[in-house]
Motif scaffolding. Sequence first.
Motif, short mmCIF file in Angstrom:
data_model
loop_
_atom_site.label_atom_id
_atom_site.label_comp_id
_atom_site.label_asym_id
_atom_site.label_seq_id
_atom_site.Cartn_x
_atom_site.Cartn_y
_atom_site.Cartn_z
N VAL A 190 11.51 -37.00 -48.70
CA VAL A 190 11.50 -36.27 -49.84
C VAL A 190 10.37 -34.62 -50.46
O VAL A 190 9.50 -35.66 -50.95
CB VAL A 190 11.98 -37.50 -50.90
N SER A 191 10.63 -33.78 -50.89
CA SER A 191 10.70 -33.00 -51.76
C SER A 191 10.00 -32.87 -53.06
O SER A 191 11.09 -33.40 -53.53
CB SER A 191 10.45 -31.68 -51.07
N GLU A 192 9.21 -32.88 -53.42
CA GLU A 192 9.32 -32.36 -54.61
C GLU A 192 9.95 -32.14 -55.44
O GLU A 192 10.58 -31.22 -55.19
CB GLU A 192 8.00 -31.97 -55.78
N GLY A 193 10.83 -32.60 -56.94
CA GLY A 193 11.93 -32.36 -57.43
C GLY A 193 13.38 -32.16 -56.70
O GLY A 193 14.79 -31.57 -57.23
N GLU A 194 13.52 -32.83 -55.60
CA GLU A 194 15.03 -32.84 -55.11
C GLU A 194 15.55 -33.95 -55.05
O GLU A 194 14.85 -34.68 -55.59
CB GLU A 194 14.38 -33.38 -53.40
N THR A 195 16.92 -33.44 -55.11
CA THR A 195 18.05 -34.64 -55.36
C THR A 195 18.54 -35.38 -54.81
O THR A 195 18.51 -34.00 -53.74
CB THR A 195 18.75 -34.36 -56.98
N LEU A 196 19.81 -36.27 -54.54
CA LEU A 196 20.33 -36.12 -53.73
C LEU A 196 21.43 -35.42 -53.43
O LEU A 196 21.40 -35.15 -51.94
CB LEU A 196 20.82 -37.83 -53.40
N ALA A 197 22.03 -35.00 -54.29
CA ALA A 197 22.58 -34.15 -53.87
C ALA A 197 22.31 -32.55 -53.71
O ALA A 197 22.65 -31.89 -51.95
CB ALA A 197 23.17 -33.67 -55.11
N ASP A 198 21.33 -32.62 -53.35
CA ASP A 198 20.09 -31.47 -52.74
C ASP A 198 20.03 -31.84 -51.90
O ASP A 198 20.31 -31.16 -50.80
CB ASP A 198 18.45 -30.94 -53.54
N LEU A 199 20.04 -33.03 -51.06
CA LEU A 199 20.16 -33.44 -50.03
C LEU A 199 20.93 -33.61 -48.87
O LEU A 199 21.55 -32.99 -47.97
CB LEU A 199 19.30 -35.12 -49.41
N ALA A 200 22.22 -33.66 -49.70
CA ALA A 200 23.53 -33.86 -49.65
C ALA A 200 24.08 -32.51 -48.97
O ALA A 200 24.21 -32.19 -48.07
CB ALA A 200 24.26 -33.87 -50.27
N ALA A 201 23.89 -31.17 -50.02
CA ALA A 201 24.02 -30.46 -49.33
C ALA A 201 23.36 -29.81 -48.65
O ALA A 201 23.81 -28.63 -47.59
CB ALA A 201 23.71 -28.98 -50.73
N ARG A 202 21.98 -29.93 -48.04
CA ARG A 202 21.15 -29.25 -47.23
C ARG A 202 22.09 -29.54 -45.52
O ARG A 202 22.14 -28.95 -44.47
CB ARG A 202 19.83 -29.29 -47.51
N PHE A 203 21.94 -30.64 -45.72
CA PHE A 203 21.85 -31.72 -44.70
C PHE A 203 23.59 -31.79 -43.82
O PHE A 203 23.74 -31.84 -42.85
CB PHE A 203 21.59 -33.03 -44.17
N ALA A 204 24.00 -32.08 -44.60
CA ALA A 204 25.92 -31.96 -44.79
C ALA A 204 26.41 -30.56 -45.43
O ALA A 204 27.28 -31.61 -46.01
CB ALA A 204 26.26 -33.63 -45.40
N PRO A 205 26.23 -29.58 -45.17
CA PRO A 205 27.00 -28.76 -45.50
C PRO A 205 29.08 -28.43 -44.95
O PRO A 205 28.60 -28.88 -43.80
CB PRO A 205 26.22 -27.26 -45.52
N GLY A 206 29.22 -28.18 -46.03
CA GLY A 206 31.16 -28.99 -45.72
C GLY A 206 31.55 -30.01 -45.91
O GLY A 206 32.77 -30.12 -45.88
N SER A 207 31.12 -30.89 -46.36
CA SER A 207 30.79 -32.05 -46.40
C SER A 207 31.20 -32.39 -48.10
O SER A 207 30.77 -31.49 -48.47
CB SER A 207 30.61 -33.15 -46.15
N ASP A 208 32.18 -33.55 -49.11
CA ASP A 208 31.75 -33.94 -49.90
C ASP A 208 30.85 -33.89 -50.67
O ASP A 208 30.56 -34.86 -49.77
CB ASP A 208 33.26 -34.52 -50.06
N THR A 209 29.65 -33.58 -51.66
CA THR A 209 28.30 -34.05 -51.54
C THR A 209 29.06 -34.86 -52.35
O THR A 209 27.91 -36.36 -51.64
CB THR A 209 28.43 -33.20 -53.17
N GLY A 210 30.05 -35.85 -53.65
CA GLY A 210 29.84 -36.92 -53.69
C GLY A 210 29.73 -38.11 -52.59
O GLY A 210 28.62 -38.84 -52.30
#
Length: 89
Positions: free
Chosen positions: A33-53
């Motif tokens: 995890v990077s400074e200021g990163e959220t779970l939603a950030d990780l979801a968007a970065r690693f699983a783009p196109g999937s349901d973020t939630g």
Amino acid sequence: MALLVAGVVTGLGLFLTGVPGAAVPEQTTTVSVSEGETLADLAARFAPGSDTGAVVDKIKELNSLEDAVLVPGLPLTVPVATGVAEGGR
């Protein structure tokens, strides 16, 4: 006018959260995890196109997280979509 605004808000919501019902990737990787990163950030970065939630829920499940408070440097297992480079950037 109200219907137009409702349509725009709904469209933006779908765009920002990914495709509803899109499958969460089964493949995983471990990231730091990077400074200021959220779970939603990780979801968007690693699983783009999937349901973020749904991806956020899977990250919580994979890492036994009860809340979304992240500490920089914390290693997390995250779902990763095919074709997403290691590190997601």
